[in-house]
Design a protein around this motif. Structure first.
Motif, PDB file in Angstrom:
ATOM      1  N   UNK A 156       0.821  -1.216   0.000  1.00  0.00           N
ATOM      2  CA  UNK A 156       0.000   0.000   0.000  1.00  0.00           C
ATOM      3  C   UNK A 156       0.854   1.266   0.000  1.00  0.00           C
ATOM      4  N   UNK A 157       2.173   1.116  -0.124  1.00  0.00           N
ATOM      5  CA  UNK A 157       3.068   2.268  -0.080  1.00  0.00           C
ATOM      6  C   UNK A 157       2.939   3.106  -1.350  1.00  0.00           C
ATOM      7  N   UNK A 158       3.329   4.376  -1.246  1.00  0.00           N
ATOM      8  CA  UNK A 158       3.371   5.276  -2.387  1.00  0.00           C
ATOM      9  C   UNK A 158       4.807   5.784  -2.544  1.00  0.00           C
ATOM     10  N   UNK A 185       9.532  17.546 -14.052  1.00  0.00           N
ATOM     11  CA  UNK A 185      10.881  18.043 -14.285  1.00  0.00           C
ATOM     12  C   UNK A 185      11.827  17.513 -13.216  1.00  0.00           C
ATOM     13  N   UNK A 186      13.071  17.202 -13.601  1.00  0.00           N
ATOM     14  CA  UNK A 186      14.028  16.688 -12.620  1.00  0.00           C
ATOM     15  C   UNK A 186      14.328  17.754 -11.549  1.00  0.00           C
ATOM     16  N   UNK A 187      14.677  17.329 -10.349  1.00  0.00           N
ATOM     17  CA  UNK A 187      14.964  15.925 -10.002  1.00  0.00           C
ATOM     18  C   UNK A 187      13.731  15.076  -9.703  1.00  0.00           C
ATOM     19  N   UNK A 188      12.599  15.694  -9.334  1.00  0.00           N
ATOM     20  CA  UNK A 188      11.403  14.908  -9.030  1.00  0.00           C
ATOM     21  C   UNK A 188      10.624  14.682 -10.316  1.00  0.00           C
ATOM     22  N   UNK A 189      10.781  13.485 -10.906  1.00  0.00           N
ATOM     23  CA  UNK A 189      10.199  13.240 -12.220  1.00  0.00           C
ATOM     24  C   UNK A 189       8.865  12.505 -12.161  1.00  0.00           C
ATOM     25  N   UNK A 190       8.497  11.974 -11.005  1.00  0.00           N
ATOM     26  CA  UNK A 190       7.194  11.320 -10.875  1.00  0.00           C
ATOM     27  C   UNK A 190       6.794  11.294  -9.409  1.00  0.00           C
ATOM     28  N   UNK A 191       5.518  11.525  -9.163  1.00  0.00           N
ATOM     29  CA  UNK A 191       4.995  11.555  -7.801  1.00  0.00           C
ATOM     30  C   UNK A 191       3.962  10.461  -7.586  1.00  0.00           C
ATOM     31  N   UNK A 192       3.907   9.992  -6.364  1.00  0.00           N
ATOM     32  CA  UNK A 192       2.789   9.194  -5.876  1.00  0.00           C
ATOM     33  C   UNK A 192       2.518   7.933  -6.695  1.00  0.00           C
ATOM     34  N   UNK A 193       3.557   7.173  -7.015  1.00  0.00           N
ATOM     35  CA  UNK A 193       3.381   5.913  -7.731  1.00  0.00           C
ATOM     36  C   UNK A 193       2.934   4.825  -6.761  1.00  0.00           C
ATOM     37  N   UNK A 194       2.138   3.899  -7.261  1.00  0.00           N
ATOM     38  CA  UNK A 194       1.771   2.728  -6.472  1.00  0.00           C
ATOM     39  C   UNK A 194       2.965   1.789  -6.374  1.00  0.00           C
ATOM     40  N   UNK A 195       2.838   0.781  -5.525  1.00  0.00           N
ATOM     41  CA  UNK A 195       3.917  -0.193  -5.380  1.00  0.00           C
ATOM     42  C   UNK A 195       4.160  -0.923  -6.698  1.00  0.00           C
ATOM     43  N   UNK A 196       3.086  -1.276  -7.388  1.00  0.00           N
ATOM     44  CA  UNK A 196       3.221  -2.000  -8.650  1.00  0.00           C
ATOM     45  C   UNK A 196       3.909  -1.123  -9.699  1.00  0.00           C
ATOM     46  N   UNK A 197       3.498   0.131  -9.792  1.00  0.00           N
ATOM     47  CA  UNK A 197       4.130   1.042 -10.745  1.00  0.00           C
ATOM     48  C   UNK A 197       5.603   1.232 -10.414  1.00  0.00           C
ATOM     49  N   UNK A 198       5.889   1.418  -9.128  1.00  0.00           N
ATOM     50  CA  UNK A 198       7.269   1.635  -8.709  1.00  0.00           C
ATOM     51  C   UNK A 198       8.144   0.429  -9.040  1.00  0.00           C
ATOM     52  N   UNK A 199       7.619  -0.777  -8.829  1.00  0.00           N
ATOM     53  CA  UNK A 199       8.385  -1.981  -9.146  1.00  0.00           C
ATOM     54  C   UNK A 199       8.709  -2.052 -10.631  1.00  0.00           C
ATOM     55  N   UNK A 200       7.733  -1.726 -11.463  1.00  0.00           N
ATOM     56  CA  UNK A 200       7.965  -1.793 -12.908  1.00  0.00           C
ATOM     57  C   UNK A 200       8.969  -0.725 -13.348  1.00  0.00           C
ATOM     58  N   UNK A 201       8.842   0.470 -12.778  1.00  0.00           N
ATOM     59  CA  UNK A 201       9.783   1.542 -13.117  1.00  0.00           C
ATOM     60  C   UNK A 201      11.192   1.165 -12.691  1.00  0.00           C
ATOM     61  N   UNK A 202      11.312   0.594 -11.489  1.00  0.00           N
ATOM     62  CA  UNK A 202      12.638   0.219 -11.002  1.00  0.00           C
ATOM     63  C   UNK A 202      13.245  -0.906 -11.842  1.00  0.00           C
ATOM     64  N   UNK A 203      12.400  -1.837 -12.277  1.00  0.00           N
ATOM     65  CA  UNK A 203      12.893  -2.933 -13.105  1.00  0.00           C
ATOM     66  C   UNK A 203      13.489  -2.405 -14.400  1.00  0.00           C
TER      67      UNK A 203
END
Length: 360
Positions: A156-158, A185-203
């Motif tokens: 449930x993390x963001x 805009x960098x450095x903060x390029x995306x806000x408030x991603x779900x855990x699933x989104x974050x996992x895919x982005x990190x992959x």
């Protein structure tokens, strides 16, 4: 007929993972599994034990700081731990960093150097997949040392995504857009991603480097007052909301901007800023997780002692550090993160050395 007994750990309490090695021969579990059960309490450690053996082992565990119970094998099983959490520590009182480090080393059963590295990491995540009982035990242990426990339930993390100049922003934007995220805009390029989104982005982006994901639960902020309203009642509000001495308020208001709160959690930022903003104050909120500093030694009563502190913290030899401190002031070029920087300032001050931090 003698009823077989089982041992259930209820809480880590004052215990340590260092006991795992001693327990392995008695419980027939791999070390990793045994440690997992300790940190996911309540959990059964062993069953089918003769009563005398169960009592003896429970006494050993109790003396080691764990909370355990001996009960019949046919008693109802403890309820499952339910949610599990990742845990980070924020040493608010930098002057007690060494105490926090020693306590963390005890909890983890690791060397002091490893505990210090964990505390100074970004974020300072020290444990993963632990139960609420362990979170509660850690809060009870670290609060008296001036350290705060941050816990996150990953599903449930963001998350926020940060990029650096070392990565191609075109690639970052492409990956984010593929996940339905509008890039910023960098450095903060995306806000408030779900855990699933974050996992895919990190992959996609993690192996490339230059991108960091930061759980909202582990974010820390400084809050600064930029402009104060002319209302005479604001001084009283400032005292009430910050704990600032009344006599200090006029001086503070003449020296804006000034930091009012340091190292607030994301939730605390909202609670602490709302009353001030409602009164008409203009505030700035700065994320501090990624900031770094260079250390300037301005003056020292005992350079040799200062060198003993600085050498391992900056990764320098003792001779290099002593040479650098022979002519003051001196600014070390090595960047250190926020937690390590605050600790060094407090540690050196206590040893008669005056320092300043230069933002990177």
């Amino acid at each position: 007929m003698t009823v077989a007994q089982r041992i259930t750990v209820l809480s880590l309490h004052q215990g340590s993972a260092s006991i795992v090695r001693a327990l392995v021969p008695h419980f027939g579990l791999p070390p990793a599994e045994l440690a997992a059960r300790l940190f996911r309490a309540p959990a059964v450690l062993a069953g089918g034990l003769p009563a005398e053996l169960a009592r003896g082992l429970s006494e050993v565990l109790g003396n080691a700081g764990l909370r355990v119970v001996v009960e019949p094998d046919d008693a109802p099983l403890p309820p499952p731990a339910g949610r599990t959490y990742d845990v980070a520590l924020y040493p608010r009182d930098a002057g007690r960093f060494r105490e926090v480090c020693a306590e963390l080393a005890l909890v983890l059963g690791c060397p002091l150097a490893d505990a210090a590295a964990a505390l100074c990491a970004t974020p300072p995540t020290v444990l993963g997949s632990v139960s609420q009982a362990t979170v509660d035990a850690l809060q009870a242990r670290f609060a008296p040392l001036g350290a705060e426990v941050d816990a996150s339930h990953p599903p449930t993390a963001r998350y926020d995504v940060f990029a650096t100049d070392a990565v191609s922003l075109a690639v970052v934007r492409s990956v984010l857009e593929a996940q339905g995220v509008t890039p910023g805009e960098p450095p903060l390029v995306a806000r408030d991603l779900s855990h699933e989104q974050a996992e895919r982005v990190w992959k996609e982006l993690g192996p490339r480097g230059g991108v960091r994901l930061l759980d909202h639960a582990f974010q820390r902020f400084d809050v600064s007052l930029l402009e104060a309203p002319a209302d005479a009642g604001f001084a009283e509000l400032l005292v009430r909301e910050t704990g600032m001495p009344q006599a200090l308020v006029p001086k503070v208001l003449k020296r804006l901007p000034v930091v009012l709160h340091t190292g607030l959690s994301r939730a605390d930022v909202v609670a602490r800023t709302a009353p001030l903003e409602a009164a008409g104050a203009k505030l700035a909120v700065q994320l501090i997780n990624f900031r770094s500093f260079r250390v300037t030694v301005e003056d020292s009563k005992d350079p040799a002692v200062a060198a003993e502190v600085l050498s391992p913290a900056l990764g320098l030899s003792a001779s290099e550090t002593r040479t650098a401190l022979s002519r003051l002031p001196h600014t070390f070029p090595h960047a250190v993160g926020d937690t390590r920087a605050r600790w060094l300032v407090a540690e050196l001050r206590a040893r008669g050395t005056r320092t300043a931090l230069v933002p990177q």
